[in-house]
Design an enzyme around this catalytic site. Structure first.
Site, short mmCIF file in Angstrom:
data_model
loop_
_atom_site.label_atom_id
_atom_site.label_comp_id
_atom_site.label_asym_id
_atom_site.label_seq_id
_atom_site.Cartn_x
_atom_site.Cartn_y
_atom_site.Cartn_z
N GLU A 277 -33.03 32.34 -20.97
CA GLU A 277 -33.14 33.79 -21.12
C GLU A 277 -34.53 34.18 -21.62
O GLU A 277 -35.08 35.22 -21.22
CB GLU A 277 -32.04 34.28 -22.08
CG GLU A 277 -31.81 35.77 -22.00
CD GLU A 277 -30.42 36.16 -22.52
OE1 GLU A 277 -29.46 35.39 -22.33
OE2 GLU A 277 -30.31 37.25 -23.10
N GLU A 280 -36.70 34.07 -18.72
CA GLU A 280 -36.37 35.22 -17.87
C GLU A 280 -37.07 36.47 -18.40
O GLU A 280 -37.67 37.24 -17.63
CB GLU A 280 -34.85 35.41 -17.86
CG GLU A 280 -34.34 36.48 -16.92
CD GLU A 280 -32.81 36.62 -16.95
OE1 GLU A 280 -32.17 36.06 -17.87
OE2 GLU A 280 -32.28 37.28 -16.05
N CYS A 297 -24.09 37.43 -22.81
CA CYS A 297 -23.18 36.36 -23.25
C CYS A 297 -21.87 36.90 -23.78
O CYS A 297 -20.93 36.13 -23.98
CB CYS A 297 -23.84 35.44 -24.24
SG CYS A 297 -24.95 36.25 -25.34
N SER A 317 -29.20 39.99 -18.16
CA SER A 317 -29.71 38.64 -17.95
C SER A 317 -28.78 37.93 -16.96
O SER A 317 -27.56 38.10 -17.02
CB SER A 317 -29.71 37.88 -19.28
OG SER A 317 -29.79 36.50 -19.03
N LYS A 356 -13.29 35.61 -24.17
CA LYS A 356 -13.71 34.34 -23.55
C LYS A 356 -12.57 33.76 -22.71
O LYS A 356 -12.82 33.00 -21.78
CB LYS A 356 -14.14 33.34 -24.63
CG LYS A 356 -15.43 33.72 -25.33
CD LYS A 356 -16.65 33.30 -24.55
CE LYS A 356 -17.90 34.01 -25.07
NZ LYS A 356 -19.03 33.91 -24.15
N GLU A 359 -13.15 35.53 -19.54
CA GLU A 359 -14.37 35.04 -18.91
C GLU A 359 -14.12 33.71 -18.19
O GLU A 359 -14.58 33.49 -17.06
CB GLU A 359 -15.47 34.86 -19.96
CG GLU A 359 -16.78 34.32 -19.41
CD GLU A 359 -17.85 34.15 -20.48
OE1 GLU A 359 -18.89 34.81 -20.39
OE2 GLU A 359 -17.63 33.37 -21.43
N GLU A 364 -15.93 33.15 -10.26
CA GLU A 364 -17.24 32.56 -9.97
C GLU A 364 -17.53 31.32 -10.81
O GLU A 364 -18.42 30.55 -10.49
CB GLU A 364 -18.36 33.60 -10.11
CG GLU A 364 -18.52 34.24 -11.48
CD GLU A 364 -17.68 35.51 -11.67
OE1 GLU A 364 -16.60 35.61 -11.04
OE2 GLU A 364 -18.11 36.39 -12.43
N CYS A 501 -19.91 37.89 -32.89
CA CYS A 501 -18.74 37.02 -32.64
C CYS A 501 -18.02 36.58 -33.90
O CYS A 501 -16.85 36.24 -33.84
CB CYS A 501 -19.17 35.75 -31.92
SG CYS A 501 -19.78 36.08 -30.29
FE1 HC0 Z 1 -20.01 33.77 -29.40
FE2 HC0 Z 1 -21.55 32.67 -27.73
S1 HC0 Z 1 -22.18 33.42 -29.77
S2 HC0 Z 1 -20.49 34.65 -27.35
O1 HC0 Z 1 -20.11 35.40 -30.17
O2 HC0 Z 1 -23.92 33.79 -26.57
O3 HC0 Z 1 -17.20 33.65 -28.59
O4 HC0 Z 1 -19.45 32.20 -31.87
O5 HC0 Z 1 -19.58 30.94 -28.46
O6 HC0 Z 1 -20.53 31.72 -25.09
O7 HC0 Z 1 -22.97 30.18 -28.27
C1 HC0 Z 1 -18.21 33.76 -28.99
C2 HC0 Z 1 -19.59 32.88 -30.99
C3 HC0 Z 1 -20.07 31.95 -28.53
C4 HC0 Z 1 -20.97 32.01 -26.08
C5 HC0 Z 1 -22.44 31.07 -28.02
C6 HC0 Z 1 -23.02 33.33 -26.95
FE1 SF4 Z 2 -18.12 39.66 -27.42
FE2 SF4 Z 2 -16.57 39.83 -29.55
FE3 SF4 Z 2 -16.20 37.91 -27.81
FE4 SF4 Z 2 -18.34 37.82 -29.32
S1 SF4 Z 2 -16.24 37.68 -30.04
S2 SF4 Z 2 -18.27 37.45 -27.15
S3 SF4 Z 2 -18.83 40.00 -29.53
S4 SF4 Z 2 -15.93 40.09 -27.42
#
Ligand code: HC0
Ligand code: SF4
Length: 567
Positions: A277, A280, A297, A317, A356, A359, A364, A501
């Protein structure tokens, strides 16, 4: 200003917004369901009633204190009333407590005990409304809802979405989506903040625990686990540690005891993300690409952008999140190195995040037809597995992550806090351009719980404007400023959850501001204690980039580590 008397004790009002806060200062914690300092006051649950001389019973959360008020918090009337509220809620509540996801952390259960409710004098109304399990992230069980409205206000005020609202009337009143549609079919971004404030089991995280047990017990599978940055400073809360207290070593030991074949670290691909990134960003600055560069992310933010800001998708990104970079590395490269097919390796993530889970299901992110990340456990789900297995967490000898995918720098640890991704990129680009040794760079302006943070960075004779937001309502504010030309930035970090997070919807409860602050402190403490503070000093990462892709930021990394977005 002025003074009030709380149960005979004189207390200064100062900046207290309501009686509840003044009473708190007198050392008395009134029970509440619907009061959260960061949300608007709703005043619906009536648990916080106090008696004010000359005024009678008032809801302390929605009554401002006045000079000279004489307040009584524990009178026969307030005690009777609070018990009555609990009894009425219980009469309307699906009371399958023993098998409830929130048994032990349910506020209704806790307050019933705390207030000494041992019987319910009203008939039990058994109305079974269907449970909505359509979402990958969350489960809605209206039979457990107490109509406190916490989820409604959270989603509207903090995320600016308004997925939840009250519908129907009288005894049929419930909290649901528009037109009562299945959760998977509405604009929910899966952040799980509604579940984080839900006091009962009405909104819970969809569990993948049993599928992970099955994988561990399948002798034909090699099960690899990755752990997100914010898990290590929160999992201890499930075992009596304070928010932010480091539990990395015990967590790794527990994962090995549970039977995972390799215990790896998402920090590894967080460092990889920073490099990809960062390059980028430098590329866009040099070649006049789309600015600002938005981080990508947070899957809740990505879904939000896809739904509401399709015109911004080229600004995001192209980097996959660290979770998905990790899955891709495991299935496409690591598996081959250890002589396995992608389908023979199961990749599990432990995340503070509910989005997540969504995700990982995006079509994909697959390799030869199998998902790159097979299962996503929340921090709380991992704690549950540890408890189920009878592992005594606090007595575990700390262990280390496995290699080669178990090494991360301090810049990767702070990804778990709002501002962390931006600070890591700043560390990378400044040392990359100066050819420096990547010593410690602390970039304070982007740290902290504030919803919108701005900073500037001198880079190569240019001043870069940076912004960091958390909470999607704040993101929306910033986007409107950018679109109307009132603000310009070169790079913007967006995280959906307040504080980043570390406050994700899959973290242990209470997941409140105090807990988030503790975890934040914990993460920055870990960064300080780390030997490396810069992703380019992580030789495991730079070597992997060389070995598997022939270096960073090239068509090979673009094929496996980057993605595109769908309006
Ligand atoms: Fe997060 Fe991540 S920092 S989103 O908040 O970028 O869930 O802890 O793992 O993927 O590394 C969440 C936290 C992660 C990812 C990382 C990012
Ligand atoms: Fe996004 Fe919240 Fe998940 Fe972190 S914990 S990736 S801020 S939804």
């Amino acid at each position: 200003s002025g003074k009030v008397t709380v149960d005979g004790q004189v207390v200064e009002i100062n900046d207290a917004r309501n009686i509840l806060e003044v009473v708190r200062r007198a050392g008395i914690k009134l029970p509440t369901f619907c009061y959260h300092s960061e949300l608007s006051v709703y005043g619906a649950c009536r648990m916080c009633m106090v008696e004010v001389e000359g005024r009678g019973l008032v809801a302390s959360c929605s009554t401002p204190p006045a000079d000279g008020m004489v307040i009584h918090t524990s009178t026969p009337r307030t005690r009777r009333l609070r018990r009555m509220v609990i009894e009425l809620l219980l009469a309307n509540h699906d009371r399958e407590c023993t098998s409830c996801d929130r048994s032990g952390s349910c506020k209704l259960q806790q307050l019933a005990r705390q207030l000494g409710v041992t019987e319910v004098r009203f008939g039990h109304r058994d109305r079974k409304v269907p449970v909505d399990g359509t979402s990958y992230a969350l489960v809605k069980n209206p039979n457990k809802c107490i109509l406190c409205g916490d989820c409604v206000r959270m989603c509207k005020e903090i995320q600016g979405l308004g997925i939840w609202d009250f519908a129907f009337r009288g005894a049929k009143t419930m909290v649901t989506t528009a037109f009562n549609k299945p959760l998977a079919e509405v604009a929910c971004v899966n952040c799980g903040q509604c579940a984080a404030v839900c006091p009962t089991g009405a909104l819970t995280v969809k569990s993948e625990v049993d599928r992970v047990w099955d994988a561990i017990l399948d002798p034909a599978k090699m099960v690899v686990v990755q752990v997100a940055p914010a898990v290590r400073v929160a999992i201890g809360e499930e075992f009596g540690l304070l928010p932010g207290e480091k539990a990395t070593g015990q967590m790794v030991a527990a994962l090995k005891k549970l039977g995972f074949d390799r215990v790896f670290d998402t920090l590894f691909t967080a460092d990889m993300t920073t490099i990809e990134e960062g390059l980028e960003l430098l590329g866009r600055l040099e070649k006049g690409g789309r600015l600002p560069l938005f981080t990508s992310c947070c899957p809740a933010w990505v879904k939000y952008a896809e739904q509401f800001h399709a015109d911004l998708l080229d600004n995001l990104s192209t980097c996959r999140s660290p979770q998905q970079m990790f899955g891709s590395l495991v299935k496409k490269h690591y598996a081959r190195e250890v002589g396995k097919q992608p389908a023979e390796v199961v990749c599990v993530s432990v995340m503070p995040c509910t989005a997540k889970k969504f995700e990982a299901r995006r079509p994909e992110f697959t390799t030869e037809g199998v998902p790159d990340v097979d299962f996503v456990l929340s921090t709380t789900e991992l704690a549950r597995m540890i408890k189920e297995a009878g592992i005594v967490f606090n007595e575990l000898e700390p262990e280390m992550f496995d290699n080669p995918l178990g090494m991360g720098s301090g810049a990767a640890v702070i990804y778990g806090a709002s501002g962390g991704v931006m600070e890591s990129v700043v560390r990378f680009v400044s040392t990359h351009l100066s050819g420096g040794d990547g010593g410690r760079v602390d970039f304070y302006p982007v740290r902290g719980m504030q919803g919108i943070k701005e900073a500037s960075l001198e880079l190569n004779g240019q001043t870069l404007q940076l912004a960091v937001v958390n909470g999607l309502a704040n993101a929306e504010k910033l986007i409107q400023r950018i679109k109307s030309g009132r603000a310009f930035y070169h790079a913007v970090e967006v995280m959906a959850c307040p504080g980043g997070c570390l406050g994700g919807g899959g973290q242990p409860v209470p997941n409140n501001t105090a807990a988030r602050l503790g975890r934040m402190k914990g993460l920055y403490g870990l960064d300080r204690a780390e030997q490396l503070h810069n992703p380019q000093d992580n030789i495991f990462v730079t070597r992997a980039l060389e070995r598997w892709f022939g270096g960073p930021a090239n068509p090979n990394t673009h094929r496996d580590l980057h993605t595109r977005y769908y309006p």
